[in-house]
Write a protein that holds these residues in place. Structure first.
Motif, PDB file in Angstrom:
ATOM      1  N   HIS A   1     -31.227  69.413  11.371  1.00 51.29           N
ATOM      2  CA  HIS A   1     -29.763  69.371  11.240  1.00 51.29           C
ATOM      3  C   HIS A   1     -29.060  70.371  12.172  1.00 51.29           C
ATOM      4  O   HIS A   1     -27.831  70.441  12.172  1.00 51.29           O
ATOM      5  CB  HIS A   1     -29.362  69.662   9.793  1.00 51.29           C
ATOM      6  CG  HIS A   1     -29.626  68.528   8.851  1.00 51.29           C
ATOM      7  ND1 HIS A   1     -28.780  67.454   8.723  1.00 51.29           N
ATOM      8  CD2 HIS A   1     -30.663  68.280   8.002  1.00 51.29           C
ATOM      9  CE1 HIS A   1     -29.265  66.606   7.821  1.00 51.29           C
ATOM     10  NE2 HIS A   1     -30.411  67.089   7.375  1.00 51.29           N
TER      11      HIS A   1
ATOM     12  N   ASP B   1     -26.602  68.663  14.500  1.00 51.22           N
ATOM     13  CA  ASP B   1     -25.680  67.679  13.931  1.00 51.22           C
ATOM     14  C   ASP B   1     -24.257  67.933  14.416  1.00 51.22           C
ATOM     15  O   ASP B   1     -23.900  69.056  14.810  1.00 51.22           O
ATOM     16  CB  ASP B   1     -25.677  67.760  12.400  1.00 51.22           C
ATOM     17  CG  ASP B   1     -26.937  67.204  11.775  1.00 51.22           C
ATOM     18  OD1 ASP B   1     -27.782  66.663  12.509  1.00 51.22           O
ATOM     19  OD2 ASP B   1     -27.074  67.320  10.533  1.00 51.22           O
TER      20      ASP B   1
ATOM     21  N   CYS C   1     -32.245  61.129   2.685  1.00 52.95           N
ATOM     22  CA  CYS C   1     -31.715  62.298   3.396  1.00 52.95           C
ATOM     23  C   CYS C   1     -31.562  61.983   4.881  1.00 52.95           C
ATOM     24  O   CYS C   1     -30.567  62.344   5.520  1.00 52.95           O
ATOM     25  CB  CYS C   1     -32.639  63.502   3.212  1.00 52.95           C
ATOM     26  SG  CYS C   1     -32.810  64.053   1.495  1.00 52.95           S
ATOM     27  N   HIS C   2     -32.557  61.303   5.438  1.00 46.28           N
ATOM     28  CA  HIS C   2     -32.502  60.922   6.848  1.00 46.28           C
ATOM     29  C   HIS C   2     -31.406  59.876   7.088  1.00 46.28           C
ATOM     30  O   HIS C   2     -30.713  59.918   8.110  1.00 46.28           O
ATOM     31  CB  HIS C   2     -33.856  60.372   7.290  1.00 46.28           C
ATOM     32  CG  HIS C   2     -34.936  61.404   7.368  1.00 46.28           C
ATOM     33  ND1 HIS C   2     -35.208  62.117   8.514  1.00 46.28           N
ATOM     34  CD2 HIS C   2     -35.802  61.859   6.432  1.00 46.28           C
ATOM     35  CE1 HIS C   2     -36.208  62.957   8.282  1.00 46.28           C
ATOM     36  NE2 HIS C   2     -36.581  62.821   7.027  1.00 46.28           N
TER      37      HIS C   2
ATOM     38  N   ARG D   1     -27.992  61.572   7.021  1.00 49.32           N
ATOM     39  CA  ARG D   1     -27.807  62.344   8.261  1.00 49.32           C
ATOM     40  C   ARG D   1     -27.366  61.426   9.385  1.00 49.32           C
ATOM     41  O   ARG D   1     -26.399  61.727  10.110  1.00 49.32           O
ATOM     42  CB  ARG D   1     -29.106  63.049   8.645  1.00 49.32           C
ATOM     43  CG  ARG D   1     -29.009  63.753   9.995  1.00 49.32           C
ATOM     44  CD  ARG D   1     -30.281  64.462  10.379  1.00 49.32           C
ATOM     45  NE  ARG D   1     -30.083  65.114  11.654  1.00 49.32           N
ATOM     46  CZ  ARG D   1     -30.484  64.615  12.826  1.00 49.32           C
ATOM     47  NH1 ARG D   1     -31.137  63.456  12.864  1.00 49.32           N
ATOM     48  NH2 ARG D   1     -30.246  65.260  13.949  1.00 49.32           N
TER      49      ARG D   1
ATOM     50  N   TYR E   1     -23.714  62.803   8.907  1.00 47.68           N
ATOM     51  CA  TYR E   1     -23.731  64.178   9.399  1.00 47.68           C
ATOM     52  C   TYR E   1     -23.781  64.272  10.919  1.00 47.68           C
ATOM     53  O   TYR E   1     -23.465  65.321  11.485  1.00 47.68           O
ATOM     54  CB  TYR E   1     -24.897  64.951   8.788  1.00 47.68           C
ATOM     55  CG  TYR E   1     -24.844  64.982   7.279  1.00 47.68           C
ATOM     56  CD1 TYR E   1     -23.634  65.062   6.593  1.00 47.68           C
ATOM     57  CD2 TYR E   1     -26.015  64.921   6.523  1.00 47.68           C
ATOM     58  CE1 TYR E   1     -23.589  65.083   5.215  1.00 47.68           C
ATOM     59  CE2 TYR E   1     -25.980  64.949   5.143  1.00 47.68           C
ATOM     60  CZ  TYR E   1     -24.760  65.025   4.494  1.00 47.68           C
ATOM     61  OH  TYR E   1     -24.713  65.042   3.116  1.00 47.68           O
ATOM     62  N   THR E   2     -24.149  63.181  11.580  1.00 45.19           N
ATOM     63  CA  THR E   2     -24.090  63.158  13.045  1.00 45.19           C
ATOM     64  C   THR E   2     -22.843  62.448  13.541  1.00 45.19           C
ATOM     65  O   THR E   2     -22.651  62.276  14.751  1.00 45.19           O
ATOM     66  CB  THR E   2     -25.341  62.452  13.631  1.00 45.19           C
ATOM     67  OG1 THR E   2     -25.390  61.110  13.135  1.00 45.19           O
ATOM     68  CG2 THR E   2     -26.620  63.186  13.242  1.00 45.19           C
TER      69      THR E   2
ATOM     70  N   LYS F   1     -26.416  73.796   4.623  1.00 42.90           N
ATOM     71  CA  LYS F   1     -27.585  72.926   4.479  1.00 42.90           C
ATOM     72  C   LYS F   1     -28.777  73.769   4.024  1.00 42.90           C
ATOM     73  O   LYS F   1     -29.086  74.800   4.614  1.00 42.90           O
ATOM     74  CB  LYS F   1     -27.909  72.255   5.818  1.00 42.90           C
ATOM     75  CG  LYS F   1     -29.169  71.414   5.824  1.00 42.90           C
ATOM     76  CD  LYS F   1     -29.105  70.240   4.840  1.00 42.90           C
ATOM     77  CE  LYS F   1     -28.146  69.174   5.254  1.00 42.90           C
ATOM     78  NZ  LYS F   1     -28.214  68.002   4.317  1.00 42.90           N
TER      79      LYS F   1
END
Length: 583
Positions: A35, A38, A72-73, A76, A80-81, A97
């Motif tokens: 992360h 990110d 979680c992936h 993201r 989160y990206t 995080k």
């Protein structure tokens, strides 16, 4: 003039932003490391988080997950990206995080909050806190659109009514604190009866296991049932235990090619797994099948324990000599389960070429939603030749699983304990050699400060102390030596002094945010209860010390109300109270 300059300096200091560090690619957790780049600028979890939140009057969002977690992936990648999401979070919130497996005490507290206030939980776990660290609301995975709606609405509400939301968070905290201090008296006989009644309502007598949805292996509960069966020899209980052991080893929870067990299956019939493999989970399954072998004297359970240990030694040992935390649910390309799924024709050709007819007859293929590949299922151990097995493994090694290489000491210590139990019943010399190597590594760590998260807010954890100490005791007992007796006794008393108080147990020695009162009793979770591990050591070592005696008397007199409400989660404690007549 001097007074003016002094006042000017004070004004300057007051108006300076609190310096906060962002996470970096050097973090010990690969989950946190990924992360670091990110679009969301995650801050390191330390004291500056609260300082900055209070200075800027912003809500804190703590996002907790782990590397092997599929969703979680996904979150993201989706949120989160994403620049739009990042613009809101970076400007309107203080975002943090954490790795749930390193910050386990904080994660457990936030998960308890989410489950208590919403009735559900999971990862990624995202909890919003007031600037003073009181949880306000939380959520798990959401697609980008819904997540954006939540963070925009919440920030608007905070601007309009910070006092009202703060009071709401404080009331929730007070409720949690009250729950943690409630206790009841119940006899061991009454507690065991409550446990067995709750068990009867949860047992799936058709498919094995517990509940009628997602199936977790529940190894500590299964070990407790084996202890109950050893006492009462109940035929119905025996049949249920055997059914569950068979279903877990012959269906989708078990990796029939590489060995080891997945974390859980997404269906009631144990067919399709969620593909992550955890160190603690496989260590527990080794212990479970060893105990099943001892109780039932059935060689197939010993074979499963040995196969699982072979997998751990082959796939999870790191260059450091310790063992990695997990193997990811996704492969290197990001495909969930990609490492374990096969083109059916290619796999069928290999299996049909096997010299073993039973193997060809017994193997089944499960279709996986969202994939044109299949998952092979069936008890292959002992039915497939080393040559055929190696052929399958070599083909799979072209796409190896992604590893979470961080070190969790308590999990490694629990693995050592499982190794000791297996060594007692297996004649394989490599297990003793591997256990000795791990013992030396753990002892080296135990001889210095046992601290997690040195890059951020360094803390000591009860789980680390309890399971390191217990594993050292077990190794010494196996070798019939007292070489580490002084170290073991020292660690026991450090555990008592660092983590116990009049009410119960603290999971860590130092928390950054306000935490409810300590827990009266500790449930089985990823690991069995650390409280139970220490109580066993008190008795096995014959410790006569005031604080230790106070803990024993507290456990004897009363239990946490959570034990009565959720007895299956405290099965290790219930069995221990019965074993040592703590009534």
């Amino acid at each position: 003039m001097k007074i003016f300059n002094f006042l000017l300096l004070i004004f300057f200091l007051m108006t300076q932003a609190v310096k906060a560090e962002n996470i970096t690619v050097n973090h010990p957790s690969p989950y946190v490391r990924m992360h670091a780049n990110d679009a969301v600028k995650w801050q390191k979890w330390d004291a500056s988080v609260l300082e900055r939140a209070q200075k800027e009057n912003k809500l804190i969002m703590i996002s907790s997950g782990y590397y092997a977690c599929h969703w979680c992936h996904v979150m993201r990648k989706q949120s989160y990206t994403d620049a739009e999401v990042a613009a809101v979070l970076n400007n309107k919130y203080i975002v943090v995080k954490i790795d749930r497996e390193l910050n386990s005490s904080l994660d457990a507290y936030l998960m308890d909050f989410l489950q208590r206030t919403t009735g559900h939980g999971g990862w990624p776990l995202n909890v919003f806190l007031t600037p003073w660290g009181y949880p306000l609301t939380g959520l798990v995975y959401l697609p980008k659109k819904q997540f954006m709606e939540v963070i925009l609405k919440l920030e608007t509400r905070w601007k309009k009514d910070p006092a009202g939301l703060t009071e709401l968070a404080l009331n929730s905290f007070r409720q949690a604190e009250k729950l943690n201090t409630e206790d009841v008296y119940i006899s061991n006989k009454g507690l065991l009866g409550l446990f067995l009644n709750t068990l009867n309502q949860s047992m799936d007598e058709m498919e094995g296991g517990f509940g009628n949805g997602v199936k977790f292996p529940m190894p500590y509960l299964m070990m407790s049932l084996l202890s109950v069966y050893e006492k009462n020899k109940d035929k119905a209980l025996s049949a249920f235990i055997r059914l569950t052991l068979k279903q877990m080893s012959e269906k989708g929870l078990h990796d029939v090619i590489g060995g080891g067990f997945f974390r859980y299956t997404v269906d009631q019939s144990w067919s399709i797994p969620h593909f992550e493999k955890m160190l603690y989970g496989n260590a527990a399954m080794i212990g479970l099948y060893v105990k099943a072998y001892r109780v039932f004297n059935d060689e197939q359970w010993l074979r499963i324990a040995e196969e699982t240990m072979d997998f751990v030694l082959r796939e999870m040992q790191s260059e450091s000599g310790f063992y990695v935390s997990s193997l990811n649910a996704q492969d290197a390309s990001g495909e969930e389960g990609g490492n374990y799924l096969w083109d059916r024709k290619k796999l069928t050709d290999i299996i049909n070429g096997s010299e073993n007819r039973n193997l060809r007859k017994n193997v089944t293929y499960h279709a996986v939603s969202g994939s044109d590949k299949v998952l092979p299922v069936g008890l292959w151990y002992g039915e497939i030749s080393d040559k055929s097995r190696l052929k399958l493994l070599q083909k799979r090694r072209a796409n190896p699983p992604v590893k979470d290489d961080k070190l969790v000491l308590s999990w490694n210590a629990y693995l050592l304990s499982s190794m000791v139990e297996l060594i007692k019943v297996s004649d394989r010399k490599q297990y003793r050699q591997s256990a000795r190597q791990l013992y030396k590594k753990i002892k080296s760590k135990a001889s210095s400060d046992i601290v997690r998260n040195r890059q951020g807010h360094g803390q000591k954890y009860l789980d680390d102390y309890a399971f390191i100490t217990y594993s050292l005791y077990q190794w010494n007992t196996l070798l019939k030596t007292d070489t580490d007796q002084a170290l073991i006794l020292s660690l026991v008393m450090q555990s008592v002094n660092l983590f116990s108080d009049k009410n119960g147990w603290r999971m860590t020695d130092d928390a950054l945010i306000p935490m409810p009162a300590s827990q009266k009793n500790i449930a089985d979770a990823n690991l069995p209860s650390a409280e139970v591990a220490l109580l066993k050591l008190f008795y096995k070592l014959g410790i006569k010390q005031r604080k230790v005696n106070e803990i024993i008397q507290r456990v004897r007199r009363q239990v946490d109300v959570h034990v009565v409400n959720n007895p299956l989660e405290f099965s290790s404690l219930i069995i221990l109270k019965r074993q040592y007549a703590l009534d």
